[in-house]
Design an enzyme around this catalytic site. Structure first.
Site, PDB file in Angstrom:
ATOM      1  N   GLY A  63      -2.897   9.830  -6.448  1.00 44.54           N
ATOM      2  CA  GLY A  63      -3.749  10.783  -7.168  1.00 44.54           C
ATOM      3  C   GLY A  63      -3.489  10.768  -8.667  1.00 44.54           C
ATOM      4  N   ARG A  64      -2.251  10.535  -9.041  1.00 45.77           N
ATOM      5  CA  ARG A  64      -1.911  10.542 -10.473  1.00 45.77           C
ATOM      6  C   ARG A  64      -2.470   9.309 -11.182  1.00 45.77           C
ATOM      7  NH1 ARG A  64       3.960  13.274  -9.022  1.00 45.77           N
ATOM      8  NH2 ARG A  64       3.069  15.379  -8.865  1.00 45.77           N
TER       9      ARG A  64
ATOM     10  N   GLU B 209      -2.670  17.828 -10.360  1.00 43.18           N
ATOM     11  CA  GLU B 209      -1.912  16.720  -9.764  1.00 43.18           C
ATOM     12  C   GLU B 209      -0.574  16.513 -10.489  1.00 43.18           C
ATOM     13  OE1 GLU B 209      -5.983  15.180  -8.106  1.00 43.18           O
ATOM     14  OE2 GLU B 209      -4.520  13.547  -8.058  1.00 43.18           O
TER      15      GLU B 209
ATOM     16  N   THR C  15       1.664  18.908 -13.620  1.00 40.97           N
ATOM     17  CA  THR C  15       1.584  19.131 -15.072  1.00 40.97           C
ATOM     18  C   THR C  15       2.362  18.031 -15.802  1.00 40.97           C
ATOM     19  OG1 THR C  15       3.611  20.430 -14.987  1.00 40.97           O
ATOM     20  CG2 THR C  15       1.537  21.660 -14.777  1.00 40.97           C
TER      21      THR C  15
HETATM   22  N1  COS Z   1       7.283   8.750  -2.435  1.00 43.76           N
HETATM   23  C1  COS Z   1       7.984   8.797  -1.270  1.00 43.76           C
HETATM   24  N2  COS Z   1       8.824   9.825  -0.953  1.00 43.76           N
HETATM   25  C2  COS Z   1       8.963  10.803  -1.841  1.00 43.76           C
HETATM   26  C3  COS Z   1       8.280  10.809  -3.062  1.00 43.76           C
HETATM   27  C4  COS Z   1       7.411   9.722  -3.351  1.00 43.76           C
HETATM   28  N3  COS Z   1       6.720   9.669  -4.484  1.00 43.76           N
HETATM   29  N4  COS Z   1       8.621  11.922  -3.739  1.00 43.76           N
HETATM   30  C5  COS Z   1       9.480  12.607  -2.949  1.00 43.76           C
HETATM   31  N5  COS Z   1       9.688  11.934  -1.803  1.00 43.76           N
HETATM   32  C6  COS Z   1      10.497  12.352  -0.656  1.00 43.76           C
HETATM   33  C7  COS Z   1      11.844  11.704  -0.676  1.00 43.76           C
HETATM   34  O1  COS Z   1      12.330  11.606   0.656  1.00 43.76           O
HETATM   35  C8  COS Z   1      12.672  12.719  -1.431  1.00 43.76           C
HETATM   36  O2  COS Z   1      14.030  12.632  -1.165  1.00 43.76           O
HETATM   37  P1  COS Z   1      14.943  11.565  -1.975  1.00 43.76           P
HETATM   38  O3  COS Z   1      14.626  11.716  -3.420  1.00 43.76           O
HETATM   39  O4  COS Z   1      16.326  11.939  -1.620  1.00 43.76           O
HETATM   40  O5  COS Z   1      14.530  10.209  -1.483  1.00 43.76           O
HETATM   41  C9  COS Z   1      12.125  14.032  -0.901  1.00 43.76           C
HETATM   42  O6  COS Z   1      10.731  13.774  -0.728  1.00 43.76           O
HETATM   43  C10 COS Z   1      12.319  15.220  -1.828  1.00 43.76           C
HETATM   44  O7  COS Z   1      11.809  14.882  -3.111  1.00 43.76           O
HETATM   45  P2  COS Z   1      12.305  15.623  -4.440  1.00 43.76           P
HETATM   46  O8  COS Z   1      13.818  15.807  -4.362  1.00 43.76           O
HETATM   47  O9  COS Z   1      11.776  14.868  -5.590  1.00 43.76           O
HETATM   48  O10 COS Z   1      11.651  17.058  -4.279  1.00 43.76           O
HETATM   49  P3  COS Z   1      11.688  18.322  -5.244  1.00 43.76           P
HETATM   50  O11 COS Z   1      11.631  19.536  -4.388  1.00 43.76           O
HETATM   51  O12 COS Z   1      12.782  18.170  -6.227  1.00 43.76           O
HETATM   52  O13 COS Z   1      10.251  18.316  -5.976  1.00 43.76           O
HETATM   53  C11 COS Z   1       8.619  17.744  -7.598  1.00 43.76           C
HETATM   54  C12 COS Z   1       9.826  17.329  -6.725  1.00 43.76           C
HETATM   55  C13 COS Z   1       8.852  18.958  -8.475  1.00 43.76           C
HETATM   56  C14 COS Z   1       8.411  16.521  -8.442  1.00 43.76           C
HETATM   57  C15 COS Z   1       7.417  17.990  -6.653  1.00 43.76           C
HETATM   58  O14 COS Z   1       7.533  19.245  -6.003  1.00 43.76           O
HETATM   59  C16 COS Z   1       6.099  17.903  -7.362  1.00 43.76           C
HETATM   60  O15 COS Z   1       5.582  16.814  -7.571  1.00 43.76           O
HETATM   61  N6  COS Z   1       5.524  19.066  -7.733  1.00 43.76           N
HETATM   62  C17 COS Z   1       4.214  19.113  -8.321  1.00 43.76           C
HETATM   63  C18 COS Z   1       3.212  19.230  -7.253  1.00 43.76           C
HETATM   64  C19 COS Z   1       1.875  18.870  -7.774  1.00 43.76           C
HETATM   65  O16 COS Z   1       1.682  17.842  -8.413  1.00 43.76           O
HETATM   66  N7  COS Z   1       0.917  19.707  -7.484  1.00 43.76           N
HETATM   67  C20 COS Z   1      -0.404  19.476  -7.949  1.00 43.76           C
HETATM   68  C21 COS Z   1      -1.382  19.972  -6.999  1.00 43.76           C
HETATM   69  S1  COS Z   1      -1.610  18.988  -5.631  1.00 43.76           S
HETATM   70  S2  COS Z   1      -3.369  18.270  -5.981  1.00 43.76           S
END
Ligand code: COS
Length: 391
Positions: A249-250, A370, A372
């Protein structure tokens, strides 16, 4: 060394398709913008044409009826589509982006056959991650899915859900454990029919821009879905599915930002040739040229990032860093370009009569949804730290 076929559609066929799409965008979609904005919806006849052109199946494997474009081809398509008002991308890109990615990466074969088939046919999908109390902190969601015999029962509210009013299908992320689990494994993903009893869609929210694309709440009260709705048939995979979907999506939002910035730049360049001040066209003034030149250089930089990130995606490696970097740069760049183009228009830039004003408003969400810009910074930094640690 054995030669591997390039992923995606045959490149010649793809280029012919992109030419055809470019003509469609210029001759059909751009003229339809006024109607789309006035009635806050994509005109039904255009939606039908988009379905007929196969736009809802761009990223779906051929075996399920799609065109199976590579990441480079798909994102190039999104860029072209995004020269027209954002509503035209929005109505199909949840299907081709997040919904299809989650299914391709995490769905069972049966789920892929059913839901990708419906997606290709043009049924509209939505993606339920964000909630009233969890946006950036996606894993803090409250929506619960509780197992009940052969079913799950879903309760909760999803917020700002693009296409919710039009969608017949949803991928809903929900907690299958009350307490947080390591790596956010308390989150699971469910494939849900939007006409399931217990689902209510709120009225479309009024927004700053992007008219024609609708967002709304999805309220779920004791929504019963079969266990076969669980993506991948396994609990705890929903967060990874959502994040993988967001990587795709990004890239799409980055390309949308690029397409919009290019449109704004064309508008500015045209106006600078038409508008006269101090006895001559303002294009002759170096301060105007500087605004155009800075914008062009930044558009070019985003284009290069897009191509590089997509080329990496085509090799099948994880591209979280590149997708976030491209999305962050392109959306911020787009914000700067539309701002300069309003400035270049002078007082006219503030009037709804000129499209610079609409483009300025439409661009603003790209720095927010998607993920910030601040979330993209976190993703990039996390990947840098992993690389530093040799992980
Ligand atoms: N691909 C595959 N697996 C992924 C992944 C990716 N891009 N991102 C995370 N994971 C999995 C992994 O298993 C990860 O564990 P490891 O890092 O140990 O491998 C696990 O998920 C947890 O990921 P993470 O530790 O990065 O989770 P956080 O709770 O720290 O959150 C953020 C990360 C803040 C980056 C996330 O919650 C996020 O992207 N938030 C924004 C959400 C968003 O974009 N919303 C917009 C609306 S949706 S249209």
């Amino acid at each position: 060394m054995s030669e591997t076929a390039a992923p995606g559609m045959d490149q010649d066929v793809f280029e012919a398709f992109l030419d055809q799409l470019t003509r469609y965008v210029n001759e059909r979609l751009v003229p339809a913008e006024e109607d789309t904005i006035e009635h806050d919806r994509v005109p039904p006849e255009i939606l039908a044409e988009m379905r007929d052109m196969g736009l809802f199946g761009l990223t779906t494997p051929e075996e399920f009826g799609g065109s199976d474009l590579s990441a480079s081809q798909y994102i190039a398509t999104i860029r072209v589509l995004s020269r027209a008002a954002p509503a035209f991308r929005s109505i199909m890109s949840i299907n081709t982006g997040m919904f299809t990615t989650a299914l391709k990466k995490g769905g069972t074969r049966e789920q892929q056959a059913e839901w990708l088939g419906r997606s290709v046919a043009g049924e509209i999908a939505c993606f339920g991650l964000t909630e009233p109390d969890s946006g950036s902190d996606a894993a803090a969601m409250k929506t619960r899915a509780v197992r009940d015999g052969d079913d799950y029962i879903l309760n909760g509210t999803k917020r700002y859900i693009t296409n919710a009013p039009q969608a017949s299908m949803a991928l809903i992320m929900a907690r299958t454990h009350a307490e947080p689990l390591p790596r956010n494994q308390h989150v699971s993903a469910f494939l849900v029919n939007m006409d399931t009893p217990g689902i209510t869609v709120g009225s479309a929210d009024k927004k700053m821009g992007q008219k024609g694309s609708q967002i709304a709440d999805i309220i779920m009260e004791d929504v019963r879905v079969p266990a076969s709705a669980l993506l991948g048939g396994e609990e705890g995979k929903g967060f990874t599915a959502a994040m993988q979907a967001l990587d795709s999506g990004r890239l799409s939002v980055g390309a949308a930002s690029l397409g919009l910035a290019e449109r704004a730049l064309e508008t500015g360049l045209r106006y600078a040739h038409e508008r006269k001040a101090f006895g001559q066209e303002i294009i002759n003034f170096q301060l105007i040229q500087a605004m155009l030149a800075d914008s062009k250089a930044e558009v070019y930089a985003a284009e290069c990032m897009m191509k590089d990130a997509c080329a990496k995606a085509d090799t099948g490696v994880r591209i979280s860093l590149e997708a976030s970097a491209f999305k962050m740069f392109a959306s911020e760049m787009c914000g700067r370009v539309v701002d300069r183009m309003v400035q270049l228009h002078g007082g006219a830039g503030y009037l709804a009569e000129y499209e610079a004003e609409r483009l300025f408003r439409d661009a603003r969400i790209y720095r927010i949804y998607e993920g910030t810009t601040q979330i993209q910074q976190l993703v990039i930094a996390k990947q840098m730290m992993r690389q530093y640690a040799g992980l």
